[in-house]
Design a protein around this motif. Structure first.
Motif, PDB file in Angstrom:
ATOM      1  N   ALA A 164      -7.169   2.620  -1.054  1.00 55.54           N
ATOM      2  CA  ALA A 164      -7.795   2.044   0.469  1.00 55.54           C
ATOM      3  C   ALA A 164      -6.379   1.890   1.019  1.00 55.54           C
ATOM      4  CB  ALA A 164      -8.526   0.761   0.089  1.00 55.54           C
ATOM      5  N   GLY A 165      -6.382   2.224   2.356  1.00 57.41           N
ATOM      6  CA  GLY A 165      -5.264   1.743   3.130  1.00 57.41           C
ATOM      7  C   GLY A 165      -5.552   1.030   4.436  1.00 57.41           C
ATOM      8  N   CYS A 166      -6.161   1.893   5.533  1.00 55.59           N
ATOM      9  CA  CYS A 166      -6.578   1.162   6.760  1.00 55.59           C
ATOM     10  C   CYS A 166      -8.165   0.997   6.599  1.00 55.59           C
ATOM     11  CB  CYS A 166      -6.303   2.270   8.002  1.00 55.59           C
ATOM     12  SG  CYS A 166      -7.548   3.428   7.968  1.00 55.59           S
TER      13      CYS A 166
ATOM     14  N   GLY B   8      -4.104  -4.359   3.981  1.00 56.39           N
ATOM     15  CA  GLY B   8      -3.281  -5.311   3.687  1.00 56.39           C
ATOM     16  C   GLY B   8      -3.192  -6.258   4.377  1.00 56.39           C
TER      17      GLY B   8
ATOM     18  N   GLU C 161       3.475   0.665  -2.974  1.00 61.95           N
ATOM     19  CA  GLU C 161       2.549  -0.051  -3.939  1.00 61.95           C
ATOM     20  C   GLU C 161       3.079  -1.061  -4.683  1.00 61.95           C
ATOM     21  OE1 GLU C 161       0.222   3.412  -5.818  1.00 61.95           O
ATOM     22  OE2 GLU C 161      -1.493   2.671  -4.497  1.00 61.95           O
TER      23      GLU C 161
ATOM     24  N   ASP D  14       0.280   2.634   5.830  1.00 62.93           N
ATOM     25  CA  ASP D  14      -1.098   2.325   5.757  1.00 62.93           C
ATOM     26  C   ASP D  14      -0.860   0.684   6.403  1.00 62.93           C
ATOM     27  OD1 ASP D  14      -1.566   4.456   4.322  1.00 62.93           O
ATOM     28  OD2 ASP D  14      -2.119   3.320   2.440  1.00 62.93           O
TER      29      ASP D  14
ATOM     30  N   LEU E  41       0.860  -1.167  -0.004  1.00 62.17           N
ATOM     31  CA  LEU E  41      -0.112   0.019  -0.038  1.00 62.17           C
ATOM     32  C   LEU E  41       0.737   1.337   0.098  1.00 62.17           C
ATOM     33  CD1 LEU E  41      -2.517  -1.513   2.561  1.00 62.17           C
ATOM     34  CD2 LEU E  41      -2.746  -1.176   0.158  1.00 62.17           C
ATOM     35  N   ARG E  42       0.690   2.247   0.842  1.00 63.00           N
ATOM     36  CA  ARG E  42       1.685   3.205   1.096  1.00 63.00           C
ATOM     37  C   ARG E  42       2.327   3.036   2.269  1.00 63.00           C
ATOM     38  NH1 ARG E  42      -2.074   8.226   1.213  1.00 63.00           N
ATOM     39  NH2 ARG E  42      -2.567   7.059   3.223  1.00 63.00           N
TER      40      ARG E  42
ATOM     41  N   ALA F 292      -5.826   7.311   2.861  1.00 63.33           N
ATOM     42  CA  ALA F 292      -5.516   6.794   1.533  1.00 63.33           C
ATOM     43  C   ALA F 292      -6.707   7.382   0.756  1.00 63.33           C
ATOM     44  CB  ALA F 292      -5.345   5.507   1.495  1.00 63.33           C
TER      45      ALA F 292
ATOM     46  N   CYS G 285      -5.755   6.543   8.078  1.00 65.92           N
ATOM     47  CA  CYS G 285      -4.633   6.449   7.018  1.00 65.92           C
ATOM     48  C   CYS G 285      -4.578   7.701   6.110  1.00 65.92           C
ATOM     49  CB  CYS G 285      -4.146   5.103   6.650  1.00 65.92           C
ATOM     50  SG  CYS G 285      -5.257   4.631   5.221  1.00 65.92           S
TER      51      CYS G 285
END
Lengths: 561, 219
Positions: free
Chosen positions: B39-41, A289, A232, A121, A117-118, B48, B46
């Motif tokens: 999408a992150g959290c 994730g 990513e 995250d 992800l980033r 995102a 987060c």
């Protein structure tokens, strides 16, 4: 919340009386009985796996066993050619990976940090309640150890746990000097709170955004470091030197839509947990994730996994409103006086018993018809949040728990005035990759830290020990890498080939890891073929002095799914 | 009384059906459009999944987190990913001139209030930028306690002010300036470890139970 008006009235009516009453506290025999009958870990929804280092040795949840026995998404014909050469490859962009990257900064080793992800995250950023550290006057790392050992039912690895507890104060110093602002009392000392299973106040917090505070500071510091950040970039598989030493990874660059092979002298696995595999259909408090990728990747390299029959189902997940289902309501709110009560407003258990026991008690209460049903068909019990202000003075809840207040405020629920409906949520992977006290896995070249590892927390983690875990062992893995980094080795998929030869014997149609939650429909999307041709041509032009035989080249995106 | 269980929303102009009560993010997932919004959290911390929204009932358009906002009939959603700015190193004992040097656009704020309106965490962003200009850094640190660093405040600012970056810079700088009081050295530590690290699992657990209740070895 008209649908719950009758029950809400009962809860409000019994509140004053409950305030002064002692909490019903199950003894150890009652706790064990509760766990056995109602805790999801104890329901037999598990089995042994037939392939890999743990074959026939121990049980795994059914959903995880299936992933561990799955095949890799990488095509059998794929030959890894490293495009990136680095000293240390960190896989995972949460707190553990960031702590490792910062510890390696300035060491002279080159560092790449890959995250699917980033950066940031992660489950770290979502942690609310706090971080434990033995800083109180009546406290010591030994007492911290004793609390965690009892909480983990005696299954904690004592050496790892001692390190965690002894490194608590030093970790808080490190985080503070990076700029984390933990809450202080008026005298300037850290504010310490109790958590479930702490015998003295030991939990530091930044309101109910402790993980956010730590993660945004770590993220900022990593961005200011020399580490190369590969956002990513999904870790698809680890690679080895042909003799079993881990030497890098095959990543998938989601933006370019292509695979990238990395050669590394050391790999630190910091991929976190697996709540998004949704054991037994439970909701989860985990980030997008958290799909257990690291477990699958390490397992294929020959690493042993431990304690994965044990997951933490956090007792206070949101049950209503529907949009927030599964999200966490921090345990800290219970330590400030919020009781857990049923539909009739009865206080059926002490809210500060160990998490697994409270979870079992909540499931029992709903299973026996004493819960409250939402318009969406979910059933939960009340977390009586107005008690926080009743006990500590008006305004306490909104001041100390701005996150909770904000999230529920969006849905016109004021937790200071009305209780919150809760039900257990899949929160933490207690077990994971086996590591020694230097974070080394069973495989040379591969270190692991944070939630992906197992052993430290035994079979039930205490609140505030995971943020400490990622800090202590994130740093420790990097320190061990500095002392023990191997020479650069060849890059092959030999371990994967060996795993596949076993894996073919069982009839599994599963491809793993899954990388993203099933519900999201997200997948690794290879770039359109034309674009790949164009980038290949460009690479050819740039690569004029190599004598690579064009026919040897791997096809650009060989997937078998 | 019956309530419709589905609503229609538009994502960049394309209509999809969504379940009432679910978030925009989950509606996109269910429609096979996960790639539209990061999408992150999926828990509101987060930053995102930033989007901009238009409503059918005349409410002002605004910014939101797709993972925290429920779908509404007629809602129009536009993805709005915010790029990360370069980080700026914090300093010990920060003062206004250091903040101004680190963020030269600080004084360009025209007090339009867009940043405050854009913040999904209800931080009084513009007021805090004014506090930055006045050098009231402790108050600024408090304002940004709940900042998820989504960057929407910077995204909507026509004057290139970077409130969230400045807020983090102030917080880190003040945090680094705190005195950390080292933990006291402990007597009897090694003896207590010997006691707690018994080889036998049951004995270890029993001793841990005793220790956590009594705070030591003594019976």
């Amino acid at each position: 919340m008209e649908w719950a008006a009758e029950s809400l009235q009962k809860v409000a009516a019994s509140r004053r009386a409950r305030l002064g009453q002692p909490a019903p506290q199950p003894d150890s025999v009652q706790s064990a009985a509760l766990l056995k009958k109602y805790h999801p870990d104890y329901l037999g929804r598990e089995r042994e796996v037939e392939v890999g280092a743990n074959a026939g040795e121990q049980k795994f949840p059914l959903e995880l066993a299936q992933l561990l026995e799955g095949d890799s998404p990488i095509d059998a014909d794929y030959v890894p050619h490293p495009e990136i050469e680095t000293d240390v490859l960190i896989i995972g962009g949460g707190g553990a990976g960031a702590a490792a990257a910062l510890t390696l900064d300035g060491s002279g080793l080159s560092v790449h940090l890959a995250t699917k992800l980033r950066l940031g995250d992660s489950n770290t950023v979502m942690a609310e309640g706090g971080i434990q550290s033995a800083l109180g006057d009546d406290d010591s790392p030994r007492r911290h150890f004793a609390d965690a050992m009892v909480g983990g039912h005696g299954d904690n690895d004592p050496d790892l746990l001692r390190i965690l507890c002894e490194q608590g104060p030093e970790s808080i110093r490190w985080l503070s000097q990076l700029g984390c602002l933990f809450d202080q009392n008026e005298d300037g000392r850290f504010r310490l709170r109790g958590g479930g299973g702490t015998s003295v106040p030991r939990v530091l917090a930044c309101r109910d955004y402790t993980g956010l505070e730590i993660m945004r500071v770590l993220k900022d510091a990593v961005r200011l470091s020399a580490a190369q950040i590969l956002e990513e970039h999904v870790a698809m598989e680890l690679v080895d030197d042909g003799k079993g030493q881990t030497t890098g990874a095959v990543l998938f660059d989601r933006n370019a839509g292509r695979m990238v092979c990395v050669s590394a002298r050391a790999v630190i696995l910091a991929t976190g947990g697996s709540g998004q595999i949704r054991l037994q259909g439970f909701p989860t408090s985990n980030h997008v994730g958290a799909t257990g990728d690291g477990l699958v990747l390490a397992y294929r390299q020959g690493c042993r996994l431990v304690h994965l029959d044990s997951y933490q189902y956090h007792p206070s997940g949101v049950c209503y409103p529907q949009a927030l289902v599964g999200q966490l309501v921090t345990e800290a709110i219970r330590s400030m006086g919020a009781q857990v009560v049923n539909a009739a407003g009865a206080h059926f258990i002490d809210a500060m018993v160990y998490r697994d026991v409270l979870t079992a008690a909540v499931i029992k209460e709903t299973a026996q018809g004493r819960g409250v049903k939402t318009p969406h068909g979910k059933v939960g019990v009340w977390l009586d949040t107005p008690m926080v202000d009743l006990k500590n003075g008006a305004g306490t809840l909104s001041r100390r728990f701005p996150g909770l207040t904000h999230r529920f405020g969006r849905y016109d629920i004021d937790p200071a005035r009305q209780p919150i409906l809760i039900y257990p949520t899949l929160h933490y992977q207690n077990g994971g990759v086996r590591v020694d006290s230097e974070c080394r896995t069973d495989v040379v070249g591969l270190w692991a830290c944070g939630e992906v590892t197992g052993g430290l927390h035994g079979k039930n983690r205490l609140m505030g020990n995971s943020l400490l875990d990622i800090t202590v062992f994130g740093r420790r893995s990097a320190q061990s890498v500095l002392r023990n980094i191997p020479k650069r080795g060849a890059v092959t998929l030999n371990r994967l080939r060996q795993f596949r030869s076993q894996q073919k014997k069982i009839k599994s149609a599963t491809v793993s890891p899954i990388f993203f939650p099933a519900a999201s429909g997200m997948k690794l999307n290879p770039a359109p073929v034309q674009e790949q041709r164009a980038s290949e041509t460009a690479a050819d032009v740039a690569d004029t002095d190599t004598d690579t035989d064009a026919d040897d080249r791997e096809p650009p995106n060989p997937f078998n799914f | 009384m019956t309530t419709k269980t589905t609503v229609e929303i538009k994502i960049s102009g394309e209509a999809i059906q969504a379940q009432r009560g679910e978030t925009i993010l989950h509606a996109l997932w269910a429609a096979g459009m996960a790639e539209r919004v990061k999408a992150g959290c999926d828990g509101g911390v987060c930053g995102a999944c930033t989007v901009t929204l238009r409503y059918s009932d005349g409410r002002a358009a605004g910014t939101e987190l797709a993972c925290m906002k429920s779908v509404e009939d007629g809602m129009e959603v536009f993805p709005c990913a915010v790029e990360e700015d370069a980080a700026v190193a914090p300093v010990v004992n920060p003062q206004l001139p250091a903040l101004q040097a680190a963020f030269p656009t600080l004084d360009r704020c025209t007090k339009c209030g867009s940043c405050t309106a854009a913040c999904p965490m209800s931080i009084p962003v513009m007021d805090s930028v004014l506090r930055m200009q006045a050098g009231e850094l402790a108050a600024v640190a408090e304002d940004f306690t709940t900042c998820i660093h989504c960057g929407l405040c910077r995204f909507v600012c026509e004057d290139k002010v970077k409130p969230h970056n400045m807020g983090l810079w102030v917080r880190r700088s003040l945090g680094m300036s705190r005195n950390f009081v080292a933990a006291k050295t402990q007597d009897a530590a090694e003896q207590e470890w010997q006691y707690l690290l018994a080889d036998d699992r049951e004995l270890r657990l029993q001793r841990a139970r005793h220790f956590r209740q009594s705070g030591g070895i003594a019976p």
